[in-house]
Design an enzyme around this catalytic site. Sequence first.
Site, short mmCIF file in Angstrom:
data_model
loop_
_atom_site.label_atom_id
_atom_site.label_comp_id
_atom_site.label_asym_id
_atom_site.label_seq_id
_atom_site.Cartn_x
_atom_site.Cartn_y
_atom_site.Cartn_z
N PRO A 117 -17.54 -16.95 -20.79
CA PRO A 117 -16.62 -16.08 -21.54
C PRO A 117 -17.19 -14.69 -21.77
O PRO A 117 -18.38 -14.45 -21.58
CB PRO A 117 -16.47 -16.83 -22.87
N THR A 119 -17.24 -13.27 -24.76
CA THR A 119 -17.83 -13.17 -26.09
C THR A 119 -19.33 -13.44 -26.08
O THR A 119 -20.07 -12.87 -26.87
CB THR A 119 -17.14 -14.17 -27.04
N ASN A 120 -19.78 -14.34 -25.22
CA ASN A 120 -21.21 -14.66 -25.10
C ASN A 120 -21.60 -14.64 -23.62
O ASN A 120 -22.01 -15.67 -23.07
CB ASN A 120 -21.50 -16.05 -25.69
N CYS A 251 -18.11 -19.46 -31.54
CA CYS A 251 -17.03 -20.36 -31.95
C CYS A 251 -17.43 -21.27 -33.11
O CYS A 251 -16.56 -21.87 -33.75
CB CYS A 251 -16.55 -21.21 -30.77
N GLU A 343 -8.73 -19.49 -36.19
CA GLU A 343 -10.04 -19.04 -35.71
C GLU A 343 -9.89 -17.56 -35.37
O GLU A 343 -9.07 -17.19 -34.52
CB GLU A 343 -10.46 -19.82 -34.46
#
Length: 488
Positions: A117, A119-120, A251, A343
């Site tokens: 992803p 995000t990371n 997450c 979330e």
Amino acid sequence: MELLDKDLSSIQEVRNLIRRASAAQKVLADYSQAQVDALVEAMARTGEANATRLAEMAVEETGFGKVQDKITKNLIASKHLAESIRSMRTIGFISEDPVKKMQEVAVPYGVVAGLVPSTNPTSTAIYKSIISIKAGNAVIISPHPSALKCISETVRVLRETLQSLGAPADLINVMSQPTLEGTSELMKNSGTGIILATGGSAMVKAAYSSGNPALGVGPGNVPAFIERTADIKKAVSYVLMSKTFDNGTVCASEQHVVTEHVIADQVKAEMIAQGCYFLNEVETAKIERVIMGPKGGLNAKIVGKPAVEIARMGGLEIPADTRVLVAEQGRECVGKQYPFSWEKLSPLLGFYRTTDAHEACELCLELLNYEGAGHSLAIHTQNDDLVREFALKKPVSRLVVNTPSTHGAVGATTGLPPAFTLGCGSVGGSATSDNVTPLHLFNKRYVAYGIREPQAPSLAQAAANQSSATEMDIEAITRMVIERLKAL
């Protein structure tokens, strides 16, 4: 026509990569445990040495998170991961039981499809590369398009490391033209052994329906319950440390604070003292509109952004040192129409007051069942009996106690294995509830020697069986004769 050409080119690239990865893995299959471990240690050192540069590239390219925190994630994915798996046996004969006369042989899947992803990006690429090779596999990375440069650079330095040790560079590779069609081909191709899917829900579902084995991660929606016996100051500091880590992009970060009425005002005051800004009703409505994207889901523009910037998106001017935006929510505020119950992948928290631990337990259950079932939950308490009660009732795979949820779930502050693929179990639609390690990336072949002679029936038992059968036959014949005589 140009789009079609790009898609076809991406599919062909994936097929070529799978052929190259399969050939490289055949070479790795002849390596000993010591040789594989040497590769892993070298890759970990490379990840550590490049942690800062790759973190800077990730933030610059994606706009998500903080450089310092991405450095930490790169170190967890390299140095700390290598330390945790150093003694793990993953190649050839991995165990032997002399009493049961059984042996276990590790059988690699072959080629791992690693979905990474935005995000990371760099940490996940390092992590998936290391655990794949530790288990005797090659890996092909499918990068999120918005993080292609930093992921590609991560793969490049890892490939150079392999080559420097005489190993095939194609043990690690990355798609240079990431498209949905190309990624679909990677997941469905018969040459793919297993899929490690870290990304959006749609991608994870696609992985599980691909026809190949898959380990995926569903969304997190972590409640943090601060119970009346908790050290309130420490609990709040842990929640905010976790929630602001990389601006909430992990997450496993907390999405809600749930507490009891008896201490709620103290918790709120401590949160304000430590840098939280509590929104009033009007401000909450403005930020809710910012949370919700044009299609009704999470607005990607807020992901990994600082609290002050998100406030500006909603037309609010707040103190420059604000760490987290918090909105008080009613007990009933759980669901699609309440964005603070989602979330949020950013420094935003919902704040819920409950009557007691029982009601808090039920509210956490509602939040998890709405979104995040199977993932993680944090609890701050000195009541071990309550921890056991939560552990028995909550649909999560990780219950982290008196620690930041982000750091605890990925194994930085707990005894859990360091990982950036956190299984959500069957309740979360995942094939595992574990933090994924190299042990999940091979099958086992069992060697089992005979240790007991088969028991043949004794002559006496055989005679008894024959006698019984004969008696039954005589009785049946006798009944039949009697019935016929009666009919006359």
